[in-house]
Design a protein around this motif. Structure first.
Motif, PDB file in Angstrom:
ATOM      1  N   GLY A 116       0.618  -1.020   0.037  1.00 54.39           N
ATOM      2  CA  GLY A 116       0.036  -0.083  -0.068  1.00 54.39           C
ATOM      3  C   GLY A 116       0.920   1.218  -0.132  1.00 54.39           C
ATOM      4  N   SER A 117       2.074   1.194   0.026  1.00 58.06           N
ATOM      5  CA  SER A 117       2.906   2.172   0.198  1.00 58.06           C
ATOM      6  C   SER A 117       3.213   2.980  -1.450  1.00 58.06           C
ATOM      7  CB  SER A 117       4.349   2.058   0.643  1.00 58.06           C
ATOM      8  OG  SER A 117       5.108   1.230  -0.103  1.00 58.06           O
ATOM      9  N   ILE A 118       3.589   4.110  -1.276  1.00 59.09           N
ATOM     10  CA  ILE A 118       3.587   4.713  -2.961  1.00 59.09           C
ATOM     11  C   ILE A 118       4.856   4.223  -3.307  1.00 59.09           C
ATOM     12  CG2 ILE A 118       4.352   6.846  -3.979  1.00 59.09           C
ATOM     13  CD1 ILE A 118       1.525   6.762  -2.603  1.00 59.09           C
ATOM     14  N   ASN A 119       4.737   3.793  -4.783  1.00 58.65           N
ATOM     15  CA  ASN A 119       5.807   3.051  -5.575  1.00 58.65           C
ATOM     16  C   ASN A 119       6.497   4.120  -6.538  1.00 58.65           C
ATOM     17  OD1 ASN A 119       7.168   1.633  -7.464  1.00 58.65           O
ATOM     18  ND2 ASN A 119       5.748   0.402  -8.139  1.00 58.65           N
ATOM     19  N   THR A 120       7.425   4.543  -5.843  1.00 62.17           N
ATOM     20  CA  THR A 120       8.141   5.833  -6.493  1.00 62.17           C
ATOM     21  C   THR A 120       8.797   5.298  -7.743  1.00 62.17           C
ATOM     22  OG1 THR A 120      10.049   5.593  -4.964  1.00 62.17           O
ATOM     23  CG2 THR A 120       8.275   7.413  -4.341  1.00 62.17           C
ATOM     24  N   ASN A 121       9.235   3.923  -7.994  1.00 70.34           N
ATOM     25  CA  ASN A 121       9.743   3.510  -8.986  1.00 70.34           C
ATOM     26  C   ASN A 121       9.035   3.435 -10.329  1.00 70.34           C
ATOM     27  OD1 ASN A 121      12.238   2.646  -7.781  1.00 70.34           O
ATOM     28  ND2 ASN A 121      11.320   0.739  -7.175  1.00 70.34           N
ATOM     29  N   MET A 122       7.778   3.914 -10.312  1.00 70.24           N
ATOM     30  CA  MET A 122       6.729   4.062 -11.224  1.00 70.24           C
ATOM     31  C   MET A 122       6.800   5.576 -11.827  1.00 70.24           C
ATOM     32  SD  MET A 122       5.339   1.250 -12.317  1.00 70.24           S
ATOM     33  CE  MET A 122       4.180   1.898 -13.496  1.00 70.24           C
ATOM     34  N   ALA A 123       7.326   6.545 -11.174  1.00 74.34           N
ATOM     35  CA  ALA A 123       7.661   7.807 -11.479  1.00 74.34           C
ATOM     36  C   ALA A 123       8.739   8.232 -12.468  1.00 74.34           C
ATOM     37  CB  ALA A 123       7.926   8.443 -10.202  1.00 74.34           C
ATOM     38  N   TYR A 124       8.276   9.307 -13.189  1.00 71.72           N
ATOM     39  CA  TYR A 124       9.255   9.618 -14.293  1.00 71.72           C
ATOM     40  C   TYR A 124       9.299  11.183 -13.810  1.00 71.72           C
ATOM     41  CZ  TYR A 124      11.068  11.662 -18.791  1.00 71.72           C
ATOM     42  OH  TYR A 124      11.995  12.395 -19.520  1.00 71.72           O
ATOM     43  N   ALA A 125      10.372  11.167 -12.878  1.00 67.72           N
ATOM     44  CA  ALA A 125      10.509  12.761 -12.214  1.00 67.72           C
ATOM     45  C   ALA A 125      11.651  12.911 -11.934  1.00 67.72           C
ATOM     46  CB  ALA A 125       9.485  12.643 -10.873  1.00 67.72           C
ATOM     47  N   GLY A 126      12.077  14.206 -11.714  1.00 67.63           N
ATOM     48  CA  GLY A 126      13.417  14.646 -11.243  1.00 67.63           C
ATOM     49  C   GLY A 126      14.364  14.374 -12.265  1.00 67.63           C
ATOM     50  N   GLU A 127      15.706  14.030 -11.812  1.00 64.67           N
ATOM     51  CA  GLU A 127      16.707  13.642 -12.721  1.00 64.67           C
ATOM     52  C   GLU A 127      16.488  12.175 -13.598  1.00 64.67           C
ATOM     53  OE1 GLU A 127      18.858  16.125 -13.397  1.00 64.67           O
ATOM     54  OE2 GLU A 127      17.664  17.164 -11.730  1.00 64.67           O
ATOM     55  N   THR A 128      15.528  11.478 -13.404  1.00 63.84           N
ATOM     56  CA  THR A 128      15.315  10.286 -14.031  1.00 63.84           C
ATOM     57  C   THR A 128      14.994  10.603 -15.714  1.00 63.84           C
ATOM     58  OG1 THR A 128      14.205   9.304 -12.248  1.00 63.84           O
ATOM     59  CG2 THR A 128      14.258   8.204 -14.028  1.00 63.84           C
ATOM     60  N   SER A 129      16.070   9.756 -16.414  1.00 62.92           N
ATOM     61  CA  SER A 129      15.980   9.917 -17.790  1.00 62.92           C
ATOM     62  C   SER A 129      14.679   9.077 -18.218  1.00 62.92           C
ATOM     63  CB  SER A 129      17.107   9.457 -18.284  1.00 62.92           C
ATOM     64  OG  SER A 129      17.320   8.137 -18.248  1.00 62.92           O
ATOM     65  N   LEU A 130      14.217   9.306 -19.265  1.00 62.48           N
ATOM     66  CA  LEU A 130      12.961   8.511 -20.066  1.00 62.48           C
ATOM     67  C   LEU A 130      13.524   7.154 -19.976  1.00 62.48           C
ATOM     68  CD1 LEU A 130      10.262   8.539 -21.287  1.00 62.48           C
ATOM     69  CD2 LEU A 130      11.207   9.162 -23.363  1.00 62.48           C
ATOM     70  N   ILE A 131      14.588   6.759 -20.424  1.00 61.37           N
ATOM     71  CA  ILE A 131      15.104   5.430 -20.762  1.00 61.37           C
ATOM     72  C   ILE A 131      15.168   4.638 -19.440  1.00 61.37           C
ATOM     73  CG2 ILE A 131      17.139   3.849 -21.228  1.00 61.37           C
ATOM     74  CD1 ILE A 131      15.464   5.113 -23.741  1.00 61.37           C
ATOM     75  N   ASP A 132      15.862   5.306 -18.215  1.00 62.21           N
ATOM     76  CA  ASP A 132      15.938   4.922 -16.799  1.00 62.21           C
ATOM     77  C   ASP A 132      14.461   4.401 -16.412  1.00 62.21           C
ATOM     78  OD1 ASP A 132      18.600   4.751 -16.991  1.00 62.21           O
ATOM     79  OD2 ASP A 132      18.815   6.751 -15.721  1.00 62.21           O
ATOM     80  N   SER A 133      13.602   5.689 -16.816  1.00 61.83           N
ATOM     81  CA  SER A 133      12.126   5.288 -16.223  1.00 61.83           C
ATOM     82  C   SER A 133      11.550   4.171 -16.978  1.00 61.83           C
ATOM     83  CB  SER A 133      11.394   6.493 -16.528  1.00 61.83           C
ATOM     84  OG  SER A 133       9.928   6.505 -16.072  1.00 61.83           O
ATOM     85  N   MET A 134      11.711   4.046 -18.177  1.00 63.96           N
ATOM     86  CA  MET A 134      11.201   3.045 -18.978  1.00 63.96           C
ATOM     87  C   MET A 134      11.759   1.515 -18.093  1.00 63.96           C
ATOM     88  SD  MET A 134      11.127   4.464 -22.679  1.00 63.96           S
ATOM     89  CE  MET A 134      10.839   2.936 -23.576  1.00 63.96           C
TER      90      MET A 134
END
Length: 176
Positions: A116-134
């Motif tokens: 039930g906690s927030i899954n921040t690994n789904m975020a595309y935010a901050g310094e995360t690149s699009l490729i890293d997010s994918m």
């Protein structure tokens, strides 16, 4: 007009899995590899936020789209977050809903882990690149998105600031 908080590029896919939407997006997305092409082919309305005169033009185009029956979606934070907060909304585009006598449908988006906690690994935010997010998204084994379609807000007789605040408050309250 649907209005939602914004966490990831995957928000668009999650929302479109429930209702066919035409999105309003920043013009920079056109140049993204693969996504830019797909977003453009999905009939997205693009905003060039570097040009002030574009605001009136996008409001007119958006109002016409709403009047013609399109379901539009707008992310008024103007950027993504990691899902742990909702940034203040920018509401100039909501003027189109007023002009079209359209309802505003707030949608609260949240990605959660099994506990039930927030899954921040789904975020595309901050310094995360699009490729890293994918990569982070694809590695998820049990990715869960919650889409909360909240009560619609009638735009009749309301001003843009009121609508913006009402949509923001509805989403923040649901995610609290």
């Amino acid at each position: 007009m649907f209005v939602a908080n914004h966490i990831s590029w995957s928000d668009i896919h999650a929302l479109n899995s429930k209702i066919a939407l035409r999105f309003i997006a920043k013009s920079e997305i056109r140049s993204w590899p693969v996504f830019g092409y797909l977003v453009e082919k999905a009939n997205t309305l693009f905003i060039d936020r570097s040009k002030r005169q574009e605001a009136g033009k996008i409001v007119d185009i958006t109002a016409a789209s709403l009047i013609s029956g399109d379901n539009l979606c707008f992310f008024p934070e103007g950027t993504t977050t990691d899902g742990q907060q909702v940034l203040p909304f920018k509401g100039s585009v909501l003027q189109a809903a007023i002009a079209a006598n359209s309802r505003i449908w707030p949608v609260a988006i949240r990605y959660v882990n099994i506990d039930g906690s927030i899954n921040t690994n789904m975020a595309y935010a901050g310094e995360t690149s699009l490729i890293d997010s994918m990569h982070l998204v694809v590695k998820q084994k049990n990715a869960t998105v919650e889409l909360h379609f909240l009560n619609p807000i009638d735009s009749t007789g309301k001003d843009r600031r009121h609508l913006t605040q009402a949509a923001y408050d509805a989403i923040v309250t649901k995610l609290a």
